[in-house]
Motif scaffolding. Sequence first.
Motif, PDB file in Angstrom:
ATOM      1  N   ARG A 119      -0.644  -4.657  -0.298  1.00 18.37           N
ATOM      2  CA  ARG A 119      -1.981  -4.257   0.132  1.00 18.37           C
ATOM      3  C   ARG A 119      -2.096  -2.748  -0.015  1.00 18.37           C
ATOM      4  O   ARG A 119      -1.103  -2.024   0.107  1.00 18.37           O
ATOM      5  N   VAL A 120      -3.297  -2.283  -0.306  1.00 19.43           N
ATOM      6  CA  VAL A 120      -3.537  -0.845  -0.379  1.00 19.43           C
ATOM      7  C   VAL A 120      -3.433  -0.284   1.033  1.00 19.43           C
ATOM      8  O   VAL A 120      -3.997  -0.849   1.974  1.00 19.43           O
ATOM      9  N   TRP A 121      -2.698   0.804   1.173  1.00 21.52           N
ATOM     10  CA  TRP A 121      -2.539   1.468   2.469  1.00 21.52           C
ATOM     11  C   TRP A 121      -3.779   2.321   2.680  1.00 21.52           C
ATOM     12  O   TRP A 121      -3.868   3.441   2.189  1.00 21.52           O
ATOM     13  N   GLN A 122      -4.759   1.761   3.377  1.00 17.77           N
ATOM     14  CA  GLN A 122      -6.080   2.361   3.533  1.00 17.77           C
ATOM     15  C   GLN A 122      -6.074   3.527   4.529  1.00 17.77           C
ATOM     16  O   GLN A 122      -5.280   3.554   5.457  1.00 17.77           O
ATOM     17  N   GLY A 123      -7.021   4.443   4.312  1.00 14.64           N
ATOM     18  CA  GLY A 123      -7.281   5.488   5.282  1.00 14.64           C
ATOM     19  C   GLY A 123      -6.386   6.710   5.204  1.00 14.64           C
ATOM     20  O   GLY A 123      -6.409   7.544   6.105  1.00 14.64           O
TER      21      GLY A 123
END
Length: 183
Positions: free
Chosen positions: A127-131
């Motif tokens: 998963r994209v590591w958001q934020g």
Amino acid sequence: MVQLVPMHISDGFYLQAENLMETAFPSDERRPLQAQRELIGSDAAFMPRFIVDDGAFVGFLNYWEFDTFAYVEHFATEPALRGGGYGGRVLDLLRDEIACPIVLEVEYPETDFARRRIAFYERHGYRVWQGHDYVQPPYGEGKAWLPLLLMVNGTLDDGAESFERVRRTLYKRVYGVSSESVR
């Protein structure tokens, strides 16, 4: 059967891996070849592997094992073999081999190729590591800082403290810069 075989410079596959490294990654996204050669065997955390299927060279995977996570630095298969399922099998092998979360870098989804790459990793549990803003430090003098995204497979906390710990580790151990060097 696909295997991840420890990489040695004296191995007959090494020149194929170097050639693939040069064609699969732009200059700003890899170390100079001599620096790459010197890294192999000099740092116990660095795990370069040949990807081999029934004795034939398929590609390579360079990753790092740290205390709380692993980091995939470079991963490529031979162009003629892409789309044949090797990438997914390698990611599954790596996940089975490593007991901690795995982190890797990807380009922002600004091109079809980048979007397909992100989707590929997502299909395999990343998963994209958001934020969090992330910039890959340069691999040497005159090379560029690259704004990228981090993707994670496993249970790394999404919080800023966890992200900063990963970034500091990558900057220091992989790229040889301090985390305060971000431009």
